[in-house]
Design an enzyme around this catalytic site. Structure first.
Site, PDB file in Angstrom:
ATOM      1  N   CYS A   1      35.169  21.472  51.354  1.00  0.00           N
ATOM      2  CA  CYS A   1      34.599  20.100  51.725  1.00  0.00           C
ATOM      3  C   CYS A   1      35.041  19.775  52.984  1.00  0.00           C
ATOM      4  O   CYS A   1      34.162  18.776  53.458  1.00  0.00           O
ATOM      5  CB  CYS A   1      34.976  19.062  50.745  1.00  0.00           C
ATOM      6  SG  CYS A   1      34.474  19.324  48.912  1.00  0.00           S
TER       7      CYS A   1
ATOM      8  N   HIS B   1      46.281  22.849  58.224  1.00  0.00           N
ATOM      9  CA  HIS B   1      46.120  23.979  56.988  1.00  0.00           C
ATOM     10  C   HIS B   1      47.358  24.188  56.312  1.00  0.00           C
ATOM     11  O   HIS B   1      48.327  24.590  57.086  1.00  0.00           O
ATOM     12  CB  HIS B   1      45.540  25.027  57.932  1.00  0.00           C
ATOM     13  CG  HIS B   1      44.890  26.088  56.912  1.00  0.00           C
ATOM     14  ND1 HIS B   1      45.169  26.486  55.625  1.00  0.00           N
ATOM     15  CD2 HIS B   1      43.492  26.840  57.013  1.00  0.00           C
ATOM     16  CE1 HIS B   1      44.435  27.248  54.957  1.00  0.00           C
ATOM     17  NE2 HIS B   1      43.551  27.593  55.931  1.00  0.00           N
TER      18      HIS B   1
ATOM     19  N   HIS C   1      35.924   1.904  62.056  1.00  0.00           N
ATOM     20  CA  HIS C   1      35.040   2.409  61.182  1.00  0.00           C
ATOM     21  C   HIS C   1      35.978   3.563  60.505  1.00  0.00           C
ATOM     22  O   HIS C   1      36.481   4.381  60.965  1.00  0.00           O
ATOM     23  CB  HIS C   1      33.839   2.777  61.495  1.00  0.00           C
ATOM     24  CG  HIS C   1      32.983   1.712  62.135  1.00  0.00           C
ATOM     25  ND1 HIS C   1      32.501   0.752  61.421  1.00  0.00           N
ATOM     26  CD2 HIS C   1      32.761   1.498  63.422  1.00  0.00           C
ATOM     27  CE1 HIS C   1      32.069  -0.228  62.398  1.00  0.00           C
ATOM     28  NE2 HIS C   1      31.961   0.334  63.570  1.00  0.00           N
TER      29      HIS C   1
ATOM     30  N   HIS D   1      36.062  11.435  53.156  1.00  0.00           N
ATOM     31  CA  HIS D   1      35.181  12.368  52.216  1.00  0.00           C
ATOM     32  C   HIS D   1      35.171  11.941  50.859  1.00  0.00           C
ATOM     33  O   HIS D   1      36.374  11.617  50.263  1.00  0.00           O
ATOM     34  CB  HIS D   1      35.692  13.511  52.180  1.00  0.00           C
ATOM     35  CG  HIS D   1      35.185  14.716  51.030  1.00  0.00           C
ATOM     36  ND1 HIS D   1      33.884  15.029  50.977  1.00  0.00           N
ATOM     37  CD2 HIS D   1      35.960  15.104  50.131  1.00  0.00           C
ATOM     38  CE1 HIS D   1      33.696  15.507  49.969  1.00  0.00           C
ATOM     39  NE2 HIS D   1      35.039  16.118  49.225  1.00  0.00           N
TER      40      HIS D   1
ATOM     41  N   ASN E   1      29.110  13.595  45.493  1.00  0.00           N
ATOM     42  CA  ASN E   1      29.920  14.452  46.122  1.00  0.00           C
ATOM     43  C   ASN E   1      29.004  15.237  46.714  1.00  0.00           C
ATOM     44  O   ASN E   1      28.764  16.391  46.131  1.00  0.00           O
ATOM     45  CB  ASN E   1      31.257  14.699  45.540  1.00  0.00           C
ATOM     46  CG  ASN E   1      31.982  15.630  46.529  1.00  0.00           C
ATOM     47  OD1 ASN E   1      31.761  16.104  47.489  1.00  0.00           O
ATOM     48  ND2 ASN E   1      33.319  16.016  45.807  1.00  0.00           N
TER      49      ASN E   1
END
Length: 529
Positions: A247, A326, A415, A419, A452
């Site tokens: 995602c 990562h 703002h 996700h 989602n």
């Protein structure tokens, strides 16, 4: 939720109450009772943020006073001095010009977002909670316990009654096949691209860079090749197709496009983010794989970027920062979102995406690493000094009573687009970053209205803020995404102009924005048919 479109960052008057006799012999009010700590902190922020100007004022005043005393004789003396050092002055000027030229030719190219578009499926593809449970039951594969488990998840998911499912899965019986998956991909991608090209007036032949990301559907020819074929893009286009990156891949695509725009002058980059549901509806009874069935829905977005200076005046945003984290070197992080065959003894071989129980903890660690990198780039000096002082007190002076300081990112951004991976993710981020309901509204409403939609959810959230008329010139927006691997990525955008909702005809929210925000109960019972 508040509809106020201005953030509560302005100081308020201090009120002192004298209802009780003041025990202080000097008749001074107890400011610890009357001054709210957050306003003291806000004043400190303003002081530190403007410290440079405050320090420069005396220097500027002294310079002006000194220049005002200059006479004609002083100017004549200065001229004669420069005349006798003509060669030195010429060399200094040449050096200054050379350095200026080197700076302007080597500095990073600015990346502008001309516009973006989110795909809104046809109303015939609306999938209510009851419809989802009905189709799950009709498949005849899920056990009664797992049907009840999915219903429990769905009732607590925060998804509303107007999310979308692909046509192949709404049919009775469902028809998940390669042809239908291609049909879903084409419908979503082409719909979003058509809209963004129409809004910007950019011709397909002018696009020099194409980046497409879709985690679980990677056919041959690729999705990027499908777009090249559909729009007859030019033969030397730089085309990339990112798969399996979860995602957070939407922001990876933005970062890749940004890197390519640094070496391709006067170029347009088209970024397309989507996910495919048709071939990725898990038809088995491994509970770790059933959560994805309940929350993922149909959607996609197309974003058009440019590095042309002439496009600044008509662009919406400028890309300021991208930060990628990562955690794949850690085995637990690597395996917390994992596509595999199920291990059900009765029905083996069904492929699904397994989510581990420690997903939230891993996401929290990834977020902490990401904001540690992002913080120095965006936080005002006042927040960085407070963070450093707290760190020194805890690590150097061993003052354990002092809690770790969490920077106030509301001072850096107006703002937040987080996700919409699920209600639990949004709850944790709201708590850890101390965000208000107003800040979380775009993410929660996107989860409720569209579900989602994977990597494209960030753009539905930004579209929500635009439709609400919240985006003003100079506003900064922070997009945060999580994905398998495990990855946490951020992008920071600065609004180049105030966005008028009346101009956003293709915004997916525009015809129903007055219905939002809605109250989302913790549990929404599903009525049985």
């Amino acid at each position: 939720m508040s509809h106020n479109q201005n953030q509560p960052h302005r100081p308020v008057p201090v009120h002192v109450t004298n209802a009780e006799p003041n025990p202080n012999p000097n008749n001074l009010p107890n400011f610890l009772l009357s001054v709210r700590l957050k306003y003291v902190k806000l004043g400190y922020h303003y002081l530190i943020s403007n410290a440079l100007y405050i320090l420069l004022l005396p220097l500027l005043a002294a310079t002006i006073a000194n220049l005002s005393s200059f006479t004609i004789n002083d100017l004549s003396l200065l001229y004669n001095t420069l005349r006798f050092h003509f060669l030195s002055a010429t060399l200094a000027t040449a050096l200054l010009i050379s350095l200026s030229t080197a700076y302007f030719t080597t500095r990073p190219r600015r990346v502008f977002l001309l516009d973006f578009s989110c795909y809104k499926p046809d109303p015939s593809l609306i999938c209510t909670r009851e419809t989802f449970m009905d189709r799950s039951q009709r498949v005849g594969i899920f056990t009664e316990d797992n049907l009840a488990f999915q219903q429990k998840i769905l009732e607590r998911s925060g998804l509303g009654q107007k999310t979308y499912f692909p046509e192949a899965l709404l049919r009775v019986p469902p028809n998940p096949c390669m042809e239908e998956a291609r049909k879903e991909a084409e419908t979503v991608m082409f719909g979003a691209i058509d809209a963004v090209l129409e809004k910007t007036g950019v011709k397909p032949k002018d696009i020099g860079i194409l980046v497409v990301n879709c985690s679980l559907f990677n056919p041959t020819p690729s999705l990027s090749a499908m777009i090249v074929n559909k729009y007859k893009l030019r033969g030397n286009i730089l085309s990339y197709n990112l798969g399996g990156m979860g995602c957070s891949a939407g922001l990876i695509s933005i970062d890749l496009a940004k890197q390519m725009l640094q070496v391709q002058p006067n170029s347009y980059a088209l970024v397309v983010s989507t996910e495919n549901i048709t071939l990725n509806w898990y038809l088995g009874n491994d509970r770790s794989m059933l959560l994805s069935n309940c929350i993922f829905r149909m959607g996609g977005a197309a974003v058009l970027l440019s590095n042309r200076s002439s496009d600044r005046s008509r662009s919406k945003y400028q890309l300021i920062h991208t930060v990628r984290t990562h955690k794949g070197a850690d085995d637990n992080a690597f395996g917390c979102v994992y596509q595999r065959e199920d291990n059900n003894a009765e029905e083996t071989g069904k492929i699904g995406v397994s989510l581990s129980k420690n997903l939230m903890a891993i996401a929290g660690e990834a977020l902490k690493t990401n904001i540690t990198t992002l913080g120095p780039l965006v936080l005002p000096m006042s927040e960085q000094l407070l963070f450093f002082a707290t760190l020194v007190a805890r690590k150097v002076f061993k003052v354990k009573k002092i809690k770790p300081y969490i920077p106030d990112f509301k001072l850096a951004f107006e703002h937040f687009c987080i996700h919409a991976g699920g209600r639990a993710v949004l709850d944790e981020i709201e708590k850890n970053l101390d965000l208000s309901e107003w800040h979380m509204e775009p993410s929660r409403m996107t989860l409720n209205r569209f579900g989602n939609t994977s990597s494209s959810s960030l753009w539905y959230e930004l579209a929500y803020s635009e439709a609400k008329g919240r985006i003003k010139r100079g506003d900064r927006t922070w997009q945060i995404a999580f994905g398998s691997g495990f990855k946490c990525n951020s992008a920071v955008w600065k609004a180049l102009r105030t966005i008028d909702p009346m101009d956003e005809k293709t915004n997916p929210w525009i015809d129903e924005i007055d219905d939002f925000p809605v109250q989302v109960p913790r549990i929404t019972p599903i009525t049985s048919s």
